[in-house]
Write a protein that holds these residues in place. Structure first.
Motif, PDB file in Angstrom:
ATOM      1  N   ILE A 141      -2.640   6.075  49.865  1.00  0.00           N
ATOM      2  CA  ILE A 141      -1.385   6.747  50.238  1.00  0.00           C
ATOM      3  C   ILE A 141      -0.377   6.451  49.133  1.00  0.00           C
ATOM      4  O   ILE A 141       0.297   5.421  49.122  1.00  0.00           O
ATOM      5  N   THR A 142      -0.287   7.313  48.160  1.00  0.00           N
ATOM      6  CA  THR A 142       0.530   7.027  46.979  1.00  0.00           C
ATOM      7  C   THR A 142       1.116   8.298  46.397  1.00  0.00           C
ATOM      8  O   THR A 142       0.555   9.389  46.548  1.00  0.00           O
ATOM      9  N   ARG A 143       2.255   8.139  45.726  1.00  0.00           N
ATOM     10  CA  ARG A 143       2.880   9.241  44.999  1.00  0.00           C
ATOM     11  C   ARG A 143       2.847   9.014  43.495  1.00  0.00           C
ATOM     12  O   ARG A 143       3.312   9.862  42.729  1.00  0.00           O
ATOM     13  N   THR A 144       2.322   7.885  43.064  1.00  0.00           N
ATOM     14  CA  THR A 144       2.389   7.529  41.644  1.00  0.00           C
ATOM     15  C   THR A 144       1.041   7.498  40.944  1.00  0.00           C
ATOM     16  O   THR A 144       0.970   7.704  39.735  1.00  0.00           O
ATOM     17  N   VAL A 145      -0.054   7.254  41.675  1.00  0.00           N
ATOM     18  CA  VAL A 145      -1.365   7.101  41.045  1.00  0.00           C
ATOM     19  C   VAL A 145      -2.267   8.254  41.438  1.00  0.00           C
ATOM     20  O   VAL A 145      -2.428   8.546  42.626  1.00  0.00           O
ATOM     21  N   ASP A 146      -2.853   8.907  40.445  1.00  0.00           N
ATOM     22  CA  ASP A 146      -3.809   9.974  40.712  1.00  0.00           C
ATOM     23  C   ASP A 146      -5.078   9.350  41.287  1.00  0.00           C
ATOM     24  O   ASP A 146      -5.687   8.481  40.651  1.00  0.00           O
ATOM     25  N   PRO A 147      -5.511   9.756  42.478  1.00  0.00           N
ATOM     26  CA  PRO A 147      -6.716   9.158  43.080  1.00  0.00           C
ATOM     27  C   PRO A 147      -7.934   9.221  42.175  1.00  0.00           C
ATOM     28  O   PRO A 147      -8.804   8.347  42.235  1.00  0.00           O
ATOM     29  N   ARG A 148      -8.005  10.239  41.322  1.00  0.00           N
ATOM     30  CA  ARG A 148      -9.171  10.354  40.456  1.00  0.00           C
ATOM     31  C   ARG A 148      -9.277   9.191  39.482  1.00  0.00           C
ATOM     32  O   ARG A 148     -10.385   8.806  39.093  1.00  0.00           O
ATOM     33  N   THR A 149      -8.127   8.629  39.077  1.00  0.00           N
ATOM     34  CA  THR A 149      -8.177   7.459  38.201  1.00  0.00           C
ATOM     35  C   THR A 149      -8.763   6.259  38.930  1.00  0.00           C
ATOM     36  O   THR A 149      -9.430   5.410  38.318  1.00  0.00           O
ATOM     37  N   MET A 150      -8.530   6.174  40.237  1.00  0.00           N
ATOM     38  CA  MET A 150      -9.124   5.095  41.018  1.00  0.00           C
ATOM     39  C   MET A 150     -10.616   5.318  41.203  1.00  0.00           C
ATOM     40  O   MET A 150     -11.420   4.396  41.107  1.00  0.00           O
ATOM     41  N   TYR A 151     -11.002   6.563  41.462  1.00  0.00           N
ATOM     42  CA  TYR A 151     -12.419   6.859  41.663  1.00  0.00           C
ATOM     43  C   TYR A 151     -13.222   6.591  40.389  1.00  0.00           C
ATOM     44  O   TYR A 151     -14.398   6.227  40.454  1.00  0.00           O
ATOM     45  N   ASP A 152     -12.590   6.779  39.229  1.00  0.00           N
ATOM     46  CA  ASP A 152     -13.273   6.516  37.965  1.00  0.00           C
ATOM     47  C   ASP A 152     -13.617   5.036  37.796  1.00  0.00           C
ATOM     48  O   ASP A 152     -14.511   4.685  37.018  1.00  0.00           O
ATOM     49  N   GLU A 153     -12.886   4.178  38.505  1.00  0.00           N
ATOM     50  CA  GLU A 153     -13.112   2.739  38.400  1.00  0.00           C
ATOM     51  C   GLU A 153     -14.244   2.263  39.306  1.00  0.00           C
ATOM     52  O   GLU A 153     -14.701   1.128  39.195  1.00  0.00           O
ATOM     53  N   VAL A 154     -14.675   3.110  40.234  1.00  0.00           N
ATOM     54  CA  VAL A 154     -15.710   2.718  41.190  1.00  0.00           C
ATOM     55  C   VAL A 154     -17.080   2.742  40.514  1.00  0.00           C
ATOM     56  O   VAL A 154     -17.408   3.668  39.777  1.00  0.00           O
ATOM     57  N   ASP A 155     -17.883   1.720  40.766  1.00  0.00           N
ATOM     58  CA  ASP A 155     -19.248   1.660  40.239  1.00  0.00           C
ATOM     59  C   ASP A 155     -20.159   2.430  41.198  1.00  0.00           C
ATOM     60  O   ASP A 155     -20.798   1.856  42.086  1.00  0.00           O
ATOM     61  N   TRP A 156     -20.216   3.749  41.007  1.00  0.00           N
ATOM     62  CA  TRP A 156     -21.001   4.592  41.896  1.00  0.00           C
ATOM     63  C   TRP A 156     -22.483   4.269  41.822  1.00  0.00           C
ATOM     64  O   TRP A 156     -23.214   4.383  42.810  1.00  0.00           O
ATOM     65  N   GLY A 157     -22.947   3.874  40.644  1.00  0.00           N
ATOM     66  CA  GLY A 157     -24.348   3.515  40.492  1.00  0.00           C
ATOM     67  C   GLY A 157     -24.746   2.349  41.383  1.00  0.00           C
ATOM     68  O   GLY A 157     -25.847   2.326  41.949  1.00  0.00           O
ATOM     69  N   LEU A 158     -23.857   1.376  41.536  1.00  0.00           N
ATOM     70  CA  LEU A 158     -24.147   0.226  42.390  1.00  0.00           C
ATOM     71  C   LEU A 158     -24.217   0.642  43.856  1.00  0.00           C
ATOM     72  O   LEU A 158     -25.076   0.156  44.613  1.00  0.00           O
ATOM     73  N   LEU A 159     -23.334   1.547  44.269  1.00  0.00           N
ATOM     74  CA  LEU A 159     -23.375   2.039  45.648  1.00  0.00           C
ATOM     75  C   LEU A 159     -24.672   2.803  45.917  1.00  0.00           C
ATOM     76  O   LEU A 159     -25.302   2.622  46.971  1.00  0.00           O
ATOM     77  N   VAL A 160     -25.071   3.653  44.973  1.00  0.00           N
ATOM     78  CA  VAL A 160     -26.321   4.398  45.119  1.00  0.00           C
ATOM     79  C   VAL A 160     -27.501   3.433  45.171  1.00  0.00           C
ATOM     80  O   VAL A 160     -28.449   3.610  45.960  1.00  0.00           O
ATOM     81  N   PHE A 161     -27.454   2.400  44.344  1.00  0.00           N
ATOM     82  CA  PHE A 161     -28.516   1.396  44.330  1.00  0.00           C
ATOM     83  C   PHE A 161     -28.686   0.760  45.708  1.00  0.00           C
ATOM     84  O   PHE A 161     -29.815   0.615  46.216  1.00  0.00           O
ATOM     85  N   PHE A 162     -27.576   0.384  46.343  1.00  0.00           N
ATOM     86  CA  PHE A 162     -27.657  -0.250  47.654  1.00  0.00           C
ATOM     87  C   PHE A 162     -28.157   0.718  48.721  1.00  0.00           C
ATOM     88  O   PHE A 162     -28.932   0.338  49.600  1.00  0.00           O
TER      89      PHE A 162
END
Length: 308
Positions: A265-286
């Motif tokens: 819930i923010t007006r200053t940070v683009d959510p896509r910049t946060m999603y870019d920081e997520v290690d999606w490969g690790l989530l898929v691995f689990f």
């Protein structure tokens, strides 16, 4: 087409489960499949698909084998740490420590800072955040960066053992066992702390036997890489709320999810910049790993091992 013998079919599925399970874990151990570009997440996906494709585990059972509490906890903590990094929290805490640092205490400071962050945040991300800071600091001070990079790597692994949220393995253990957060840290926190002291002693003996690290650390604050914008307070406040919830006994996945939702819930940070920081490969691995283990259990691999 003649129908297959149910017993032979069962044996064939068990054999397939063994092959899929062992093959997947070979890739997990080696990091990639020999002579091919199949990494751990890829092996987890292939293994999970084969478990379902060979009807070792049904589609519904495959979904039921996934521990979504672990996935939610890991994903939420990644978002929280991403917000902290984007807010400049790690840079700010580094500057704050440096300003109060005794000249020859750089090595233990890197060790215990990395260990403390890794105890409550995901250690993989802490390594990514702390390594460039340690390298910039060492170079600015005219020091060899290797001791401090090794310190970040070793201290992050040691410190992460202290709590449920320190690393993905602990998240899985905490989720499946139901061990309370406080009880977990009460048993493993002292061990992790002792490990950090031992790590300090070993690294100092290996890399810094004399006084090579006795340089004016505060001078590094003039370096361009440590000139940062003012820190945003919201992610820090949310982190404190989440940690308080952990210690109060709120389920870790729920508390972390609440924190991640608040930060979205923010007006200053683009959510896509946060999603870019997520290690999606690790989530898929689990996700794939849960299905592979679920198939192995349905095929009786774990029971066979226990009976032996």
């Amino acid at each position: 087409m003649p129908s297959l013998n149910p017993v032979l079919l069962s044996d064939a599925r068990i054999l397939a489960a063994y092959i899929i399970f062992i093959g997947s874990y070979i890739v997990f151990a080696l990091g990639k499949f020999p002579w091919m570009k199949i990494d751990r997440p890829g092996a987890a996906i292939i293994g999970a698909v084969l478990m379902v494709g060979f009807r070792i585990v049904g589609t519904r059972d495959a979904l039921a084998s996934i521990d979504f509490a672990t996935i939610v906890l890991l994903f939420s903590m990644m978002l929280i740490v991403a917000n902290l990094r984007l807010a400049g929290f790690f840079d700010w805490i580094t500057e704050w420590i440096i300003q109060r640092l005794h000249p020859h205490h750089l090595l233990p400071t890197v060790i215990f800072t990395s260990g403390l962050f890794s105890a409550f945040l995901v250690n993989d991300i802490v390594c990514l955040v702390m390594t460039p800071l340690a390298v910039h600091m060492a170079r600015r001070l005219g020091l060899p960066p290797i001791p401090y990079v090794v310190a970040v790597a070793t201290a992050s692994n040691i410190g992460s053992t202290a709590t449920i949220t320190g690393n993905p393995q602990n998240m899985l253990i905490g989720s499946l066992s139901g061990i309370p957060y406080v009880e977990f840290i009460a048993h493993l926190g002292p061990i992790a702390l002792a490990g950090l002291f031992l790590n300090w002693a070993l690294l100092h003996r290996l890399y810094l036997p004399g006084s090579v690290d006795r340089v004016p650390v505060a001078d590094a604050l003039a370096a361009p890489e440590f000139q940062h914008r003012r820190i945003r307070r919201k992610p820090v406040v949310v982190l404190l709320i989440v940690l308080a919830g952990f210690l109060a006994g709120v389920p870790a996945a729920m508390m972390a999810a609440i924190g991640a939702a608040l930060l979205l819930i923010t007006r200053t940070v683009d959510p896509r910049t946060m999603y870019d920081e997520v290690d999606w490969g690790l989530l898929v691995f689990f996700l794939g790993l849960f299905i592979i283990v679920g198939g192995a259990e349905r095929a009786g691999l774990t029971n066979a091992r226990i009976s032996e």
